[in-house]
Structure formats: structure tokens, C-alpha cells
Design a protein around this motif. Structure first.
Motif, PDB file in Angstrom:
ATOM      1  N   CYS A   1       0.832  -1.219   0.000  1.00 52.81           N
ATOM      2  CA  CYS A   1       0.000   0.000   0.000  1.00 52.81           C
ATOM      3  C   CYS A   1       0.860   1.259   0.000  1.00 52.81           C
ATOM      4  O   CYS A   1       0.561   2.220  -0.714  1.00 52.81           O
ATOM      5  N   SER A   2       1.918   1.264   0.802  1.00 53.30           N
ATOM      6  CA  SER A   2       2.755   2.470   0.859  1.00 53.30           C
ATOM      7  C   SER A   2       3.489   2.679  -0.464  1.00 53.30           C
ATOM      8  O   SER A   2       3.680   3.822  -0.899  1.00 53.30           O
ATOM      9  N   SER A   3       3.838   1.575  -1.131  1.00 55.30           N
ATOM     10  CA  SER A   3       4.504   1.706  -2.425  1.00 55.30           C
ATOM     11  C   SER A   3       3.532   2.270  -3.466  1.00 55.30           C
ATOM     12  O   SER A   3       3.896   3.137  -4.278  1.00 55.30           O
ATOM     13  N   SER A   4       2.304   1.774  -3.405  1.00 54.06           N
ATOM     14  CA  SER A   4       1.287   2.252  -4.324  1.00 54.06           C
ATOM     15  C   SER A   4       1.037   3.759  -4.109  1.00 54.06           C
ATOM     16  O   SER A   4       0.906   4.542  -5.053  1.00 54.06           O
ATOM     17  N   ARG A   5       0.985   4.139  -2.834  1.00 53.99           N
ATOM     18  CA  ARG A   5       0.786   5.556  -2.509  1.00 53.99           C
ATOM     19  C   ARG A   5       1.988   6.382  -2.976  1.00 53.99           C
ATOM     20  O   ARG A   5       1.830   7.445  -3.572  1.00 53.99           O
ATOM     21  N   ASN A   6       3.179   5.890  -2.681  1.00 53.34           N
ATOM     22  CA  ASN A   6       4.400   6.617  -3.046  1.00 53.34           C
ATOM     23  C   ASN A   6       4.514   6.809  -4.546  1.00 53.34           C
ATOM     24  O   ASN A   6       4.970   7.852  -5.010  1.00 53.34           O
ATOM     25  N   HIS A   7       4.117   5.782  -5.286  1.00 52.83           N
ATOM     26  CA  HIS A   7       4.208   5.859  -6.745  1.00 52.83           C
ATOM     27  C   HIS A   7       3.392   7.051  -7.267  1.00 52.83           C
ATOM     28  O   HIS A   7       3.887   7.858  -8.057  1.00 52.83           O
ATOM     29  N   LEU A   8       2.180   7.166  -6.785  1.00 51.09           N
ATOM     30  CA  LEU A   8       1.320   8.266  -7.215  1.00 51.09           C
ATOM     31  C   LEU A   8       1.857   9.607  -6.689  1.00 51.09           C
ATOM     32  O   LEU A   8       1.862  10.616  -7.413  1.00 51.09           O
ATOM     33  N   ALA A   9       2.329   9.586  -5.436  1.00 51.54           N
ATOM     34  CA  ALA A   9       2.872  10.820  -4.845  1.00 51.54           C
ATOM     35  C   ALA A   9       4.078  11.314  -5.637  1.00 51.54           C
ATOM     36  O   ALA A   9       4.230  12.513  -5.877  1.00 51.54           O
ATOM     37  N   VAL A  10       4.917  10.377  -6.062  1.00 50.47           N
ATOM     38  CA  VAL A  10       6.121  10.750  -6.825  1.00 50.47           C
ATOM     39  C   VAL A  10       5.731  11.340  -8.183  1.00 50.47           C
ATOM     40  O   VAL A  10       6.342  12.302  -8.649  1.00 50.47           O
ATOM     41  N   GLN A  11       4.704  10.754  -8.791  1.00 54.47           N
ATOM     42  CA  GLN A  11       4.244  11.289 -10.084  1.00 54.47           C
ATOM     43  C   GLN A  11       3.756  12.728  -9.935  1.00 54.47           C
ATOM     44  O   GLN A  11       4.080  13.596 -10.749  1.00 54.47           O
ATOM     45  N   LEU A  12       2.980  12.956  -8.867  1.00 54.51           N
ATOM     46  CA  LEU A  12       2.465  14.315  -8.632  1.00 54.51           C
ATOM     47  C   LEU A  12       3.593  15.280  -8.278  1.00 54.51           C
ATOM     48  O   LEU A  12       3.623  16.417  -8.739  1.00 54.51           O
ATOM     49  N   HIS A  13       4.529  14.784  -7.494  1.00 54.71           N
ATOM     50  CA  HIS A  13       5.678  15.607  -7.127  1.00 54.71           C
ATOM     51  C   HIS A  13       6.519  15.924  -8.369  1.00 54.71           C
ATOM     52  O   HIS A  13       6.992  17.049  -8.552  1.00 54.71           O
ATOM     53  N   GLY A  14       6.653  14.913  -9.223  1.00 56.98           N
ATOM     54  CA  GLY A  14       7.415  15.093 -10.467  1.00 56.98           C
ATOM     55  C   GLY A  14       6.772  16.152 -11.360  1.00 56.98           C
ATOM     56  O   GLY A  14       7.465  16.997 -11.939  1.00 56.98           O
ATOM     57  N   LEU A  15       5.467  16.119 -11.417  1.00 61.25           N
ATOM     58  CA  LEU A  15       4.740  17.115 -12.205  1.00 61.25           C
ATOM     59  C   LEU A  15       5.051  18.521 -11.680  1.00 61.25           C
ATOM     60  O   LEU A  15       5.343  19.449 -12.449  1.00 61.25           O
ATOM     61  N   SER A  16       5.009  18.624 -10.371  1.00 60.84           N
ATOM     62  CA  SER A  16       5.280  19.903  -9.725  1.00 60.84           C
ATOM     63  C   SER A  16       6.711  20.388 -10.025  1.00 60.84           C
ATOM     64  O   SER A  16       6.936  21.561 -10.346  1.00 60.84           O
ATOM     65  N   GLU A  17       7.658  19.446  -9.940  1.00 59.89           N
ATOM     66  CA  GLU A  17       9.062  19.780 -10.210  1.00 59.89           C
ATOM     67  C   GLU A  17       9.260  20.218 -11.657  1.00 59.89           C
ATOM     68  O   GLU A  17       9.998  21.164 -11.940  1.00 59.89           O
ATOM     69  N   GLU A  18       8.605  19.483 -12.554  1.00 59.47           N
ATOM     70  CA  GLU A  18       8.731  19.811 -13.986  1.00 59.47           C
ATOM     71  C   GLU A  18       8.168  21.200 -14.272  1.00 59.47           C
ATOM     72  O   GLU A  18       8.732  21.956 -15.058  1.00 59.47           O
ATOM     73  N   ALA A  19       7.045  21.498 -13.629  1.00 58.05           N
ATOM     74  CA  ALA A  19       6.423  22.808 -13.845  1.00 58.05           C
ATOM     75  C   ALA A  19       7.380  23.914 -13.415  1.00 58.05           C
ATOM     76  O   ALA A  19       7.521  24.934 -14.100  1.00 58.05           O
ATOM     77  N   ILE A  20       8.064  23.699 -12.299  1.00 56.11           N
ATOM     78  CA  ILE A  20       9.034  24.708 -11.825  1.00 56.11           C
ATOM     79  C   ILE A  20      10.205  24.784 -12.802  1.00 56.11           C
ATOM     80  O   ILE A  20      10.645  25.868 -13.178  1.00 56.11           O
ATOM     81  N   ARG A  21      10.649  23.614 -13.245  1.00 58.21           N
ATOM     82  CA  ARG A  21      11.799  23.552 -14.148  1.00 58.21           C
ATOM     83  C   ARG A  21      11.531  24.297 -15.458  1.00 58.21           C
ATOM     84  O   ARG A  21      12.409  24.968 -15.991  1.00 58.21           O
ATOM     85  N   TRP A  22      10.316  24.163 -15.957  1.00 56.51           N
ATOM     86  CA  TRP A  22      10.004  24.765 -17.260  1.00 56.51           C
ATOM     87  C   TRP A  22       9.303  26.113 -17.146  1.00 56.51           C
ATOM     88  O   TRP A  22       8.623  26.554 -18.067  1.00 56.51           O
ATOM     89  N   THR A  23       9.477  26.714 -16.009  1.00 54.17           N
ATOM     90  CA  THR A  23       8.989  28.097 -15.865  1.00 54.17           C
ATOM     91  C   THR A  23      10.213  29.004 -15.851  1.00 54.17           C
ATOM     92  O   THR A  23      11.102  28.818 -15.022  1.00 54.17           O
ATOM     93  N   PRO A  24      10.290  29.962 -16.772  1.00 56.43           N
ATOM     94  CA  PRO A  24      11.477  30.822 -16.798  1.00 56.43           C
ATOM     95  C   PRO A  24      11.516  31.758 -15.593  1.00 56.43           C
ATOM     96  O   PRO A  24      10.501  31.952 -14.927  1.00 56.43           O
ATOM     97  N   GLU A  25      12.683  32.295 -15.357  1.00 57.21           N
ATOM     98  CA  GLU A  25      12.819  33.289 -14.289  1.00 57.21           C
ATOM     99  C   GLU A  25      12.294  34.624 -14.811  1.00 57.21           C
ATOM    100  O   GLU A  25      12.537  34.959 -15.973  1.00 57.21           O
ATOM    101  N   PRO A  26      11.615  35.383 -13.988  1.00 58.25           N
ATOM    102  CA  PRO A  26      11.166  36.700 -14.475  1.00 58.25           C
ATOM    103  C   PRO A  26      12.367  37.632 -14.695  1.00 58.25           C
ATOM    104  O   PRO A  26      13.327  37.586 -13.929  1.00 58.25           O
ATOM    105  N   ARG A  27      12.296  38.409 -15.771  1.00 55.07           N
ATOM    106  CA  ARG A  27      13.392  39.343 -16.049  1.00 55.07           C
ATOM    107  C   ARG A  27      13.192  40.658 -15.305  1.00 55.07           C
ATOM    108  O   ARG A  27      14.121  41.388 -15.047  1.00 55.07           O
ATOM    109  N   ARG A  28      11.928  40.934 -15.019  1.00 52.75           N
ATOM    110  CA  ARG A  28      11.609  42.200 -14.352  1.00 52.75           C
ATOM    111  C   ARG A  28      11.192  41.934 -12.919  1.00 52.75           C
ATOM    112  O   ARG A  28      10.505  40.966 -12.644  1.00 52.75           O
ATOM    113  N   ARG A  29      11.630  42.785 -12.012  1.00 49.19           N
ATOM    114  CA  ARG A  29      11.213  42.680 -10.623  1.00 49.19           C
ATOM    115  C   ARG A  29      10.021  43.605 -10.411  1.00 49.19           C
ATOM    116  O   ARG A  29       9.854  44.592 -11.145  1.00 49.19           O
TER     117      ARG A  29
END
Lengths: 201, 170
Positions: B38-66
Motif C-alpha cells: 500500500c505504501s509503495s502504491s501511494r508513493n508511486h502516485l505521490a512521486v508522479q504528482l511531485h514530479g509534475l510539480s518539479e517539472e512545472a518549476i523547471r520549465w517556468t522561466p525566471e522573471p526578467r523584471r522585478r
């Protein structure tokens, strides 16, 4: 170790509350510190929705100006983050409305395409980023409106259930239900990240 | 699950645990902690969601203007209350302007009406201008130069000059 992290988080929240209270009382430098803390998150949140760096920068500027101008309307300093995200969501909504209206007259699909993500000088990165957002948008479009919002706010913007409930002005149980359905679809769709998720472990 | 503590959590309960673990029954939470499946099944889904979150951050550029706040303090009134104050201030300013223009002596202390004061000053300026113009028409050179200017009314001087330039008799 976890206790230390929790203590740091609590301290950070307390600091933010103090800053918000001072900003509400008219302290400009406190508000500037709040801008520093939140502008990255707000930028990511807006960018994920508009997919254009220039537009996102303009909108982030508008969000903080609006927040600065209406700080006196903020009753509870603890709600600052949710309040800020609600302002940002409304700005994005206004922007999309304007964009739709403008597209009736002048903007063609080609022009929109040119304004698509600019990730950096590396063309591979540019392409990979574009692919990610295309896949993500394809998935998110399959969800009903509220599920989209809840899913984005939870996993892209990292808001807690309580913060999402405040941002969207919904009950926590309603947020949980929408989030449950969105995750279920995410699992069933088999959203692929382009790499093996197990690598992250 | 209620009857059998060793039964695995189904997909729905795994998702509930990801949404909010406190929504699981105590028995389910305990099971999740100890059951590797059960914990592996939960972790698998959690990792996928976490990965999505990480990818979104990775593919968001830094703002040029403050973000920059306005240099001048913006009016911080909120909603209708703020607009009401702003309206009141504008109306008061308009009222003061109208009173100043129509009843100037109210602030200056001069009881002569504004219109008459202005007219008298303009008339005096006009008179001075006319006098200066007439003076220039009559004597366009300063007094110091007028002494050396020949009398243009006499024709004798002109004849002498012409004789000198072009003598009649050679």
C-alpha cells in the motif's frame, strides 16, 4: 530534523504575519519584503496559466500594485497568501477575457504561437519546456473548471487545502472532493513526465 | 478493511490518503504505515504528482523584471469608502476654486472687485504704451545723438553736397 524544519516553518509564518501586520499599518518596507517572499510563487502561478513571460511579468506587477493599494481591505494577516493568490487568479481571468476580446479583432493563432514560452537560449530546453506545457495543458483541459483550479493550486502552486479553500472561496470538504476527482483522472490518464518518475526517488 | 485490518487499501483510499491523510480511518493509517504494498502504491502516485510539480518549476522561466512599487504613495483608501473620500476632496477643491475666482477679496483682503482692479491696471499699461510710441515717432534717436544730426528741413546743405559730388560747371 523534521522538528527543526517544522520550527523553521512556524517561525517563517510568524515573521510573515508580522510583516503583513506592519504593511497593513502602512509600512512600505514590510510590503517590499512580502513582495520579495511571494513574487516568485505568484510569477510561477501566473506563468503556468498565461504561458508568456512578458504577460506574466506585467500581471505580477499588477497583482502586487493591486494588493498594495487595497491592503486595508485585508482583515486577517493570516489570510495574506490566499488573498494574494485570489487577486492573481482574478487578474489572470481579466487578462484572458481581454485576450479573447482582442483575438476577435486582430490576433491570429500564429501571432500567439510566437509569444509562446521562452525558456532560454538553449533550443532543446525551449522545445522540452514547450512539450511539457503542451502535455500538461492537454491534460488539464480535460478537467472541469473547479477541478482544474484546485489541481493547479495544490500541485503547481503548493497551496494547502485550507489556502485553496480561502482562495477559491469554497469549503475545505468541497476542495478535497474536487482534488480527489482530479487526482483520480491524473492517475487514469497516466500523465507522463517525459522521464521515469522513479528517478526522483 | 474494517473487518480485516490486513486487507490492502484500494485506489480510492490511496487517493484519499494523498488528499488528506487525516481523512483515513485510524486503522487504515496504521495499515498504510506498515504495509509495503500500500505504501509503495501511494508513493508511486505521490512521486508522479511531485514530479509534475518539479517539472512545472523547471520549465517556468525566471522573471526578467522585478516588481516595483510606485514612488509616490498611492491613495490607500479601499472600496467605496476610498472613492467617497476622493470625491469629497475633489468637490471641496472645486468649491474653493470657484469662490477664489468670484470673490477674490475674501482671501486677499482687497475690497475692490477683481474685475475692476484688472481693468485699471490694463488701462494704465495701455496709456504708457501709447505715450512711448508717440515719443519714438517724434524722436527716434536718443537725445545725445540728436545734437549731431543735421537739420533735414534745409535744402541748401543738400545743394552744396550735390555740387560737391557732381559739379555743374567743370
Amino acid at each position: 530534523m523534521q522538528d527543526d524544519e517544522r520550527n523553521n516553518d512556524t517561525q517563517a509564518l510568524r515573521d510573515i504575519k508580522i510583516l503583513v501586520r506592519a504593511a497593513v499599518e502602512g509600512n512600505r518596507s514590510s510590503f517590499e519584503q512580502l513582495v520579495e517572499i511571494h513574487q516568485g510563487g505568484i510569477f510561477r502561478m501566473v506563468y503556468a496559466r498565461v504561458q508568456s513571460r512578458t504577460d506574466a511579468e506585467d500581471l505580477v506587477q499588477d497583482v502586487f500594485l493591486k494588493a498594495y493599494g487595497s491592503l486595508s481591505a485585508l482583515r486577517d494577516p493570516e489570510l495574506f497568501k490566499a488573498w494574494l493568490y485570489r487577486i492573481a487568479l482574478n487578474k489572470v481571468k481579466d487578462f484572458r477575457r481581454r485576450q479573447r476580446f482582442a483575438s476577435l479583432f486582430s490576433f491570429s493563432e500564429e501571432e500567439k504561437e510566437q509569444d509562446h514560452p521562452d525558456m532560454g537560449p538553449d533550443s532543446y530546453d525551449h522545445l522540452a519546456g514547450k512539450q511539457f506545457w503542451t502535455r500538461f495543458n492537454e491534460f488539464i483541459k480535460k478537467l472541469p473548471g473547479v477541478q482544474q483550479q484546485v489541481f493547479r493550486l495544490r500541485f503547481l502552486d503548493h497551496l494547502s487545502i485550507a489556502e485553496i479553500a480561502l482562495t477559491l472561496e469554497k469549503s475545505e470538504s468541497s476542495v478535497k472532493t474536487h482534488l480527489y476527482r482530479a487526482i483520480e483522472k491524473f492517475k487514469n490518464e497516466g500523465f507522463s513526465l517525459g522521464h521515469d518518475p522513479k528517478e526522483a526517488l | 478493511m474494517k473487518n480485516n485490518p490486513s486487507a490492502h487499501l484500494d485506489v480510492q483510499r490511496i487517493i484519499v490518503s494523498l488528499v488528506d491523510e487525516s481523512d483515513l480511518a485510524a486503522q487504515e493509517r496504521e495499515h498504510l504505515k506498515v504495509c509495503p504494498i500500500c505504501s509503495s502504491s501511494r508513493n508511486h502516485l505521490a512521486v508522479q504528482l511531485h514530479g509534475l510539480s518539479e517539472e512545472a518549476i523547471r520549465w517556468t522561466p525566471e522573471p526578467r523584471r522585478r516588481v516595483t512599487l510606485p514612488a509616490i504613495e498611492v491613495f490607500r483608501g479601499s472600496g467605496w469608502k476610498g472613492r467617497w473620500y476622493a470625491g469629497l476632496a475633489t468637490a471641496a477643491a472645486c468649491l474653493v476654486l470657484v469662490i477664489t475666482l468670484t470673490v477674490p477679496h475674501l482671501f486677499t483682503g482687497n475690497k475692490q472687485p477683481y474685475g475692476e482692479l484688472n481693468l485699471a491696471a490694463e488701462m494704465a499699461a495701455d496709456e504708457m504704451l501709447i505715450a512711448t510710441t508717440e515719443d519714438i515717432e517724434e524722436n527716434c534717436l536718443p537725445a545725445s545723438l540728436q545734437e549731431i544730426v543735421p537739420d533735414t528741413g534745409s535744402t541748401d546743405d543738400n545743394d552744396d553736397f550735390l555740387d560737391f559730388v557732381a559739379p555743374v560747371d567743370a
